[in-house]
Design an enzyme around this catalytic site. Structure first.
Site, short mmCIF file in Angstrom:
data_model
loop_
_atom_site.label_atom_id
_atom_site.label_comp_id
_atom_site.label_asym_id
_atom_site.label_seq_id
_atom_site.Cartn_x
_atom_site.Cartn_y
_atom_site.Cartn_z
N CYS A 114 1.06 54.93 52.85
CA CYS A 114 -0.12 55.54 53.49
C CYS A 114 -0.18 57.05 53.28
CB CYS A 114 -0.15 55.20 54.97
SG CYS A 114 -0.09 53.42 55.26
N HIS A 255 -4.12 60.23 58.55
CA HIS A 255 -4.12 58.82 58.15
C HIS A 255 -4.54 57.97 59.36
CE1 HIS A 255 -3.01 54.90 57.03
NE2 HIS A 255 -1.88 54.88 57.73
N ASN A 285 -6.76 50.36 59.43
CA ASN A 285 -5.83 51.16 58.63
C ASN A 285 -5.95 50.72 57.16
OD1 ASN A 285 -3.58 52.07 57.24
ND2 ASN A 285 -2.14 51.69 58.91
O1 UT7 Z 1 0.06 52.91 58.07
C1 UT7 Z 1 1.32 52.58 58.55
C2 UT7 Z 1 1.50 53.16 59.83
N1 UT7 Z 1 1.49 52.14 60.86
C3 UT7 Z 1 1.33 52.54 62.10
O2 UT7 Z 1 1.13 53.70 62.34
C4 UT7 Z 1 1.47 51.53 63.22
C5 UT7 Z 1 2.08 52.22 64.41
N2 UT7 Z 1 2.28 51.32 65.51
C6 UT7 Z 1 1.25 50.85 66.27
O3 UT7 Z 1 0.10 51.15 65.98
C7 UT7 Z 1 1.58 50.05 67.47
O4 UT7 Z 1 2.97 50.05 67.68
C8 UT7 Z 1 1.07 48.57 67.40
C9 UT7 Z 1 -0.45 48.56 67.48
C10 UT7 Z 1 1.54 47.93 66.13
C11 UT7 Z 1 1.61 47.79 68.58
O5 UT7 Z 1 1.17 48.40 69.79
P1 UT7 Z 1 2.22 48.73 70.95
O6 UT7 Z 1 1.45 49.28 72.05
O7 UT7 Z 1 3.29 49.59 70.35
O8 UT7 Z 1 2.75 47.31 71.33
P2 UT7 Z 1 4.26 46.82 71.36
O9 UT7 Z 1 4.79 46.64 69.98
O10 UT7 Z 1 5.03 47.68 72.32
O11 UT7 Z 1 4.08 45.40 72.03
C12 UT7 Z 1 3.67 45.26 73.39
C13 UT7 Z 1 3.30 43.82 73.60
C14 UT7 Z 1 4.34 42.84 73.03
O12 UT7 Z 1 4.37 41.72 73.87
P3 UT7 Z 1 5.57 41.54 74.93
O13 UT7 Z 1 6.83 41.52 74.11
O14 UT7 Z 1 5.47 42.73 75.84
O15 UT7 Z 1 5.24 40.25 75.58
C15 UT7 Z 1 3.73 42.43 71.73
O16 UT7 Z 1 4.17 41.16 71.30
O17 UT7 Z 1 2.07 43.55 72.90
C16 UT7 Z 1 2.26 42.40 72.09
N3 UT7 Z 1 1.36 42.47 70.93
C17 UT7 Z 1 0.12 41.98 70.97
N4 UT7 Z 1 -0.57 41.36 71.95
C18 UT7 Z 1 -1.82 40.98 71.66
C19 UT7 Z 1 1.61 43.00 69.72
N5 UT7 Z 1 0.51 42.85 68.96
C20 UT7 Z 1 -0.41 42.22 69.70
C21 UT7 Z 1 -1.71 41.76 69.47
N6 UT7 Z 1 -2.39 41.17 70.46
N7 UT7 Z 1 -2.32 41.93 68.27
#
Ligand code: UT7
Length: 328
Positions: A114, A255, A285
């Site tokens: 990215c 980005h 993204n």
């Molecule tokens: O270009 C490359 C760069 N990439 C990025 O910059 C991505 C950076 N990271 C992010 O944008 C975020 O970390 C995510 C959007 C990927 C995830 O969001 P988050 O607020 O960090 O969620 P998390 O990983 O802390 O997960 C919290 C909960 C988890 O469930 P439990 O374990 O608490 O039950 C995940 O399984 O949210 C769950 N979860 C979802 N729930 C519904 C993760 N993805 C989803 C989803 N829908 N799509």
């Protein structure tokens, strides 16, 4: 003399994918969660017939039309992509060169995920400084939908396909164009965002296909934290070295990874959110395409003004990052 962007262009696939699409595909997610945690409302996926070279070509044509130039004016093509048409070779840059019908010029790809577009701008700046090249076409293009596991809710809702292009040439003065470009990497963070298998370390086979380990795997929280920390530091340092401070920024184009990352970067730099150009709600993204896509769309709709200070900030797998400071 400095390197200067003289034209921009972009394109997107025709297939718009709503958040609801993933719910209908059986994924345990919701429109509400995706909007709240990422800011994404939709993204675009290419169909099976199209690949990165097609989108890159369309963005290039848009960029050339906006400059009122023919492809014969280009003397070097640099394509930033992580989703080349072919694994290995030929490069996507060579395929775009053929589509543009501008033979006998160098063309090559850059792999910096990215951060690819800012890496490519920095590379183009270096080539222009040799004075051997006059008009360099830089393209950021990705079709991440093609390397995403559509059963992984932590990644598949984030990514979309698109392309953006910029034409660079020498400016007559050092007081406009690229004031500074920095690129950086930290390979010790390679594992937080990767396509684990399918390359020369683990050549593609049936087991890999079953495991789906040839698709993107990401530790979202680590990427989130690293992105904010590294980008904020790099912007502060880069501004200092050209005697500028965050309030001097007219537009910040990061980005487009997650709206919460973009907001946090602004907060940490004490920059008003209005100065941050975003289109993640529409496109998700788009990896190497996200910065030129946001730049080109904004320039079409609103237009940068002479003298505007624009800061581009790329970050992504590698881990890689880079800043470009432009005086328009
Ligand atoms: O270009 C490359 C760069 N990439 C990025 O910059 C991505 C950076 N990271 C992010 O944008 C975020 O970390 C995510 C959007 C990927 C995830 O969001 P988050 O607020 O960090 O969620 P998390 O990983 O802390 O997960 C919290 C909960 C988890 O469930 P439990 O374990 O608490 O039950 C995940 O399984 O949210 C769950 N979860 C979802 N729930 C519904 C993760 N993805 C989803 C989803 N829908 N799509």
């Amino acid at each position: 003399m400095a390197a200067k962007i003289i034209s921009l262009g972009h394109t997107k696939p025709t297939r718009k994918i709503s958040n609801q699409y993933f719910v209908e595909m059986g994924l345990d997610t919701s429109d509400e969660w995706i909007k709240e945690r990422t800011g994404i409302h939709s993204r675009y996926f290419t169909n099976n017939e199209k690949a990165s070279s097609d989108l890159g070509y369309e963005a290039a044509i848009n960029c050339l039309d906006n400059a009122n130039l023919k492809s014969s004016a280009i003397d070097l093509i640099i394509v930033a992509t992580s989703t080349p048409d072919h694994n290995g070779f030929p490069s996507t840059a060579c395929l775009i060169q053929e589509k543009l019908k501008c033979p006998n010029i160098p063309a090559f790809d850059i792999s910096a995920a990215c951060s690819g577009f800012v890496y490519a701008l920095s590379t183009a700046e270096g080539f222009l400084a040799t004075k051997k090249y006059s008009n360099i076409l830089v393209i950021g293009v990705d079709c991440l939908s093609k390397i995403t596991n559509m059963e992984d809710r932590g990644t598949c809702i984030l990514f979309g396909d698109g392309a953006g292009a910029a034409l660079l040439s020498q400016s007559d003065t050092i007081d406009e164009g690229i004031l500074l470009s920095t690129i950086n990497a930290n390979g010790s963070l390679a594992n937080i965002l990767a396509v684990p298998k399918g390359g020369s370390k683990h050549p593609f086979n049936e087991t890999i296909a079953k495991e789906k380990s040839h698709f993107i795997e990401m530790d979202g929280q680590s990427v989130f934290k690293q992105a904010i920390k590294l980008v904020v530091n790099e912007i502060k340092q880069s501004l200092l070295s050209v005697n500028l401070t965050p309030p001097d920024i007219d537009y910040l184009i990061c980005h487009q990874a997650n709206q919460r990352i973009l907001d946090k970067i602004c907060q940490n730099l004490s920059i008003p959110l209005e100065k941050s150009i975003t289109n993640i709600h529409k496109f998700g993204n788009t990896s190497a395409a996200s910065i030129p896509l946001a730049m080109s769309e904004f320039h079409n709709q609103t237009g940068f003004k002479k003298g505007d200070i624009i800061v581009l900030a790329g970050f992504g797998a590698g881990f890689t990052w880079g800043i470009t400071i432009i005086k328009w």
